[in-house]
Write an enzyme that holds these catalytic residues in place. Structure first.
Site, PDB file in Angstrom:
ATOM      1  N   GLY B 327       0.826  -1.190   0.000  1.00 26.05           N
ATOM      2  CA  GLY B 327       0.000   0.000   0.000  1.00 26.05           C
ATOM      3  C   GLY B 327       0.872   1.256   0.000  1.00 26.05           C
ATOM      4  O   GLY B 327       2.020   1.235  -0.478  1.00 26.05           O
ATOM      5  N   SER B 328       0.359   2.308   0.591  1.00 29.00           N
ATOM      6  CA  SER B 328       1.056   3.599   0.527  1.00 29.00           C
ATOM      7  C   SER B 328       2.356   3.622   1.307  1.00 29.00           C
ATOM      8  O   SER B 328       3.136   4.567   1.174  1.00 29.00           O
ATOM      9  CB  SER B 328       0.132   4.706   1.060  1.00 29.00           C
ATOM     10  OG  SER B 328      -1.014   4.778   0.238  1.00 29.00           O
TER      11      SER B 328
END
Lengths: 380, 620
Positions: B327-328
């Protein structure tokens, strides 16, 4: 003649001491009785070790020895003539019982050997061990020797039939002893060498037939194992391997009484009975073994002397056969325990734990003593 | 008649002569055979004596192996994690029992014997010899031992045996890291050195217990025992004492580990905390967890089924084997890649309207913030986790350069941690896709790879180690859980030497500052996605939040927490290190199905870092 040197006092038999005179009156032979007693004591000492100092077992064996000596003493009181007279009858009784065993006998260890007479159980093949040589000696007693061909055939039949019946039980060891005792009488009776050689030649195909048709699997296995014990190191070969280890590890002086590791750590099978020689050898070493062999040699030597001095054909043949059969016991037992011969289950006379064969052997020594002592009484 | 009698008399003399001749032959034969016996005995007892002596000794003495005591396991502060406790085992020797069933009945009246116990006992009876002692019940209580002791007189062949059993005093705490030992199975026997394990009953199966089996086990000892043909011991002679296994100190900080595990509440997930200065793993969390003590003497089938079939997979070590999209949390790494490749400058801004589109493509790539971030530079894109900026950045950087640069941080490869069964994760690349899926790489895939979605898979351990590499500005170490080994009888423990990995050398080292400052603002900046956790912190942190989609939304579909069933909710991720100016701890963590990383994962990191740094402070 050699034996006179082994037993020097024999030369002085005419100048008897008081002790000897008493022995003579009791119809006991000095050399035999002392050697046998010595052997019995050695046997108890070894058994004490082999049974892990089991006094109960020792008491039992002492009682059997006592019984053996009593039987010997009683038989020694009979005159050779009486013995000769009863020879055929004893054989007939023995043979009937032998056949009876096959029909109604108890099965012990996979073989029918015992005849139960109420509280007493009895092995007729043991009786046969005495009755057979007696019969063959009786059969030759009043005939011209060396025996004629027909007589030889007759004698062969007489000992072949009971031998075969015993082998059927099956008891290979006793059958061999029976065959041997009969053969000894034949041999001593003067069987021609030519006949002997032919007999041996005939034996080979007979053995071949026996191997294929006449033997039980376990008997065949014993022979195979004897030829190569390593084929079955944990099964049948185990006995021989462990007993040779016991003997070999004894060395010259032995491990000492009660110190035999093979025997006391349960590696040695049948160590109280058939394999007791290994216990003796392990604990007393080569020197002890030599002394034991010497003791047996003295007994056999004395037996041979008694045979040579016996006065009738019957007593001569019987005495010779008895002492040679005794030798066969010793030789086969020590031979098998030391790995020279196959395992056939013959006890070491007077040393192995066990009753029936002990009584038989002592009875036959009774006959020897009867022959030895009554001769002198007759001559005086 | 007269003639006859004369003949007989003549014959009588002849017969005597014949007989004497024959008995002489027989006597000679007897002597020869006696000689043969004597020679045979002489051969056995004198010539072959040594040979048979050896055989006899072989018969007599057996070497009985003695099991070494297993090494203890401590945490870095010397807190005991695995010990050996004397436990009482009820053992039966079938050969000595008068009647097996009677004895079992009698015993059942005194102590509880489960069906499992009986099953195992009957199975063993078939395998072992009759005079072997066979265990029936393990871990007898003191009361049970006493009850048997009192009745011992009527229980021949029954004995209570004291043996050392592995015990984990903290139960399920750190169980995935420590692992457990269990009784040696048939399969184990194939792999183990039969000599070394001759007396050993337990072997490490999982975790440190397995990875450091060699060190913990120790060396087998021997005792020379006189035995009889049945294999029974008669007398014990001298021998060699076993060498106990070395005690080991783990780099784990049990306090930090406990704080981490407790912070998860009922959530599943994983957390790895590493000291970036030496690669020490300070905490290795995988939740849910299990009680390792259950496995030591054989877990019963029901409990095992329950553990194994549970949808939350408590036996699965998520920290090493869990494969999650980063993810981020990947944005700082991707941003660094773009700076180093001159794809962007720190000053470059783009406008974020809340979505991104490719030329000639209608598809909208959405930003997590529907209304968009407006004018955004790299620092802001990291701090506020702007997706649109990274869509554009990734597209301009392209997948090849991104993959090449990120590989330096260890993504897509096992970290080489000193624990078994680590998985490699997946760093997507053009070649990988062609090889694995026989398909060309699409630009759209580059875009979502830029925000850590798509094919990306990382393990929490990889993520933690990559975070540590940012903290050290490119100095990389192989993560390890072993801190020191301590041989019994030796004064000082021997420290584990960390293994260095190739450093990441930037062409422009000031790029580290750009990224680290942005990460610092994630927590301490006014708009940081994890600004909540920076409040009242005694130190400065740098971090990055992340949210990993468990399932893809259709375009235009709105993610609604309430509508999505729990196991399909997003995973919350967070990476962080602290203190920023002198990093002591780097953390990566995932909270499964918890939602956004800022709200759900970051607070755990704060607690963990607090716990560790406060402890450090106290030490100084």
């Amino acid at each position: 003649m050699i034996f006179k040197r082994v037993i020097p006092e024999y030369a002085e038999e005419n100048r008897l001491s008081t002790g000897r005179r008493v022995l003579l009156l009791l119809h006991l032979d000095f050399t035999l009785i002392t050697s046998l007693l010595l052997l019995a004591v050695v046997g108890l000492i070894v058994l004490y070790s082999a049974s892990d100092q089991n006094m109960e077992l020792l008491a039992k064996q002492s009682l059997r020895l006592l019984l053996g000596f009593v039987v010997m003493f009683l038989v020694a009181q009979l005159t050779p003539e009486t013995i000769k007279y009863w020879s055929p009858w004893l054989f007939v009784i023995g043979f009937i019982m032998l056949v009876l065993v096959l029909v109604v006998g108890d099965v012990g260890k996979g073989a029918q050997r015992w005849l139960s007479l109420g509280v007493l159980s009895f092995q007729p093949s043991e009786l046969m061990k005495i009755a057979l040589p007696m019969l063959i000696a009786w059969y030759f007693a009043d005939t011209v020797l060396p025996p004629s061909f027909m007589r030889v055939i007759g004698a062969c039949l007489l000992f072949a039939v009971p031998t075969y019946v015993v082998a059927l039980q099956p008891d290979l060891g006793t059958a061999m002893v029976l065959a041997a005792s009969g053969t000894f009488v034949l041999f001593l009776a003067g069987l021609r060498w030519r006949t002997i050689i032919i007999g041996i030649l005939l034996l080979i195909p007979t053995l071949w037939i026996m191997w294929h048709y006449g033997m039980h699997d376990y008997q065949r296995k014993r022979v195979i194992t004897f030829l190569n014990p390593e084929t079955d190191p944990l099964g049948a070969g185990y006995h021989i391997i462990q007993s040779t280890i016991a003997i070999g590890s004894g060395g010259i002086y032995g491990k000492g009484w009660l110190e035999g590791t093979q025997s006391h750590l349960d590696f040695l099978p049948e160590r109280r009975t058939d394999f007791i020689f290994a216990v003796f050898s392990e604990e007393f070493g080569f020197l002890g073994t030599l002394l034991l062999l010497l003791l047996y040699a003295v007994i056999i030597g004395r037996g041979i002397v008694i045979a040579t001095q016996a006065q009738s054909t019957y007593t001569r043949l019987l005495a010779g056969s008895i002492i040679l059969t005794f030798f066969v016991y010793v030789f086969i037992n020590i031979g098998m325990v030391s790995g020279l011969l196959p395992v056939v289950g013959i006890p070491l006379p007077l040393i192995s734990f066990g009753g029936t064969s002990l009584v038989t052997i002592m009875a036959s020594f009774g006959i020897l003593m009867s022959i030895a002592t009554h001769r002198k009484l007759v001559s005086t | 008649m007269v003639q006859f009698s004369r003949l007989t008399l003549k014959d009588h003399f002849r017969e005597t002569h014949l007989f004497n001749h024959r008995i002489l032959v027989a006597g000679a034969g007897v002597m020869v055979l006696f000689l043969a016996l004597a020679i045979r005995i002489f051969y056995l007892q004198v010539i072959q004596h040594d040979h048979y002596s050896t055989l006899s000794e072989d018969n007599r003495y057996t070497l009985l192996p003695l099991a070494p005591t297993r090494g203890l396991i401590y945490d870095r502060n010397g807190i005991l994690l695995a010990q050996n406790l004397p436990t009482f085992t009820l053992e039966l020797t079938p050969a000595k029992l008068p009647n097996l069933n009677d004895t079992l009945k009698t015993l059942e009246q005194m102590i509880s014997i489960s069906l499992e116990d009986k099953k195992r006992f009957y199975k063993l009876i078939k395998k072992r010899r009759r005079f072997d002692s066979i265990p029936l019940r393990f871990r007898l209580s003191d009361e049970e031992v006493a009850r048997i002791a009192v009745n011992q007189y009527r229980l021949p062949g029954v004995r209570v045996n004291a043996e050392l059993t592995r015990h984990y005093p903290h139960g399920s705490l750190a169980s995935h890291a420590i692992g457990y030992v269990a009784r040696i199975s048939e399969d184990d026997l194939q792999k183990l050195d039969p000599t070394r394990y001759a007396a050993t009953r337990y072997v490490g199966k999982v975790g440190v217990e397995k990875a450091y089996e060699d060190i913990l086990h120790g060396e087998v000892g021997y005792q020379e025992v006189e035995i009889n043909a049945q294999g029974r011991e008669v007398e014990v002679r001298q021998g060699t004492l076993p060498v106990p296994g070395k005690n080991i100190y783990l780099s784990l900080d049990l306090n930090v580990q406990r704080v981490a595990e407790q912070s998860y509440g009922d959530y599943s997930g994983a957390l790895v905390a590493i000291d970036p200065n030496d690669g020490s793993i300070l905490a290795l969390v995988s939740l849910p967890t299990f009680d390792p003590n259950l496995f030591v003497n054989g877990i019963d089938t029901d409990t095992y089924q329950e553990l194994n079939a549970s949808p939350s997979q408590p036996l699965f070590n998520r920290a090493l084997q869990g494969r999650y999209p980063p993810g981020s949390t990947i944005k700082p790494f991707v941003g660094l890649a773009a700076l180093e490749n001159n794809t962007v400058t720190p000053e470059k801004t783009i406008y974020c309207p809340g979505y991104y589109t490719l030329k000639n493509d209608d598809r909208h790539y959405r930003d997590w913030r529907k209304e968009g971030h407006g004018q955004t530079n790299l620092a802001k894109a990291i701090t506020e986790s702007c997706d649109v900026y990274f869509y554009d950045l990734a597209l301009n950087l392209n997948i090849d350069k991104m993959q090449q640069f990120l590989a330096q941080f260890g993504f897509g490869k096992p970290t080489g941690v000193d624990l078994r069964d680590e998985v490699s994760g997946l760093l997507p690349s053009r070649e990988w896709k062609l090889r694995a899926q026989h398909q060309a790489w699409y630009p759209g895939e580059t875009i979502i790879t830029g925000i850590g979605q798509g094919y990306w898979l990382t393990t929490p351990l990889q993520l933690a180690n990559a975070t540590a590499a940012i903290a050290t500005r490119g100095h990389r170490l192989q993560p390890h859980i072993l801190h020191a080994t301590h041989e019994v009888g030796v004064e000082q423990p021997v420290d584990f030497t960390p293994v260095a990995l190739p450093d990441i050398n930037l062409k422009h080292p000031e790029n580290w500052d750009t990224i680290i400052n942005a990460m610092h603002n994630v927590i301490h900046g006014p708009n940081g996605t994890a600004r909540g956790i920076g409040v009242n912190a005694k130190y400065q942190m740098a971090g990055k939040t992340g949210t990993a989609q468990v399932f893809g939304l259709k375009e235009g579909e709105k993610y609604d927490v309430k509508k999505v069933s729990k196991h399909l909710r997003d995973h919350a991720l967070f990476i962080a290190f602290a203190p920023v100016d002198n990093p002591q701890i780097a953390v990566a963590l995932i909270v499964e199905n918890a939602g956004g990383g800022g709200a759900n994962a970051a607070p755990i990191a704060r607690k963990v870092i607090d716990a560790y740094l406060e402890e450090e402070e106290q030490d100084e």
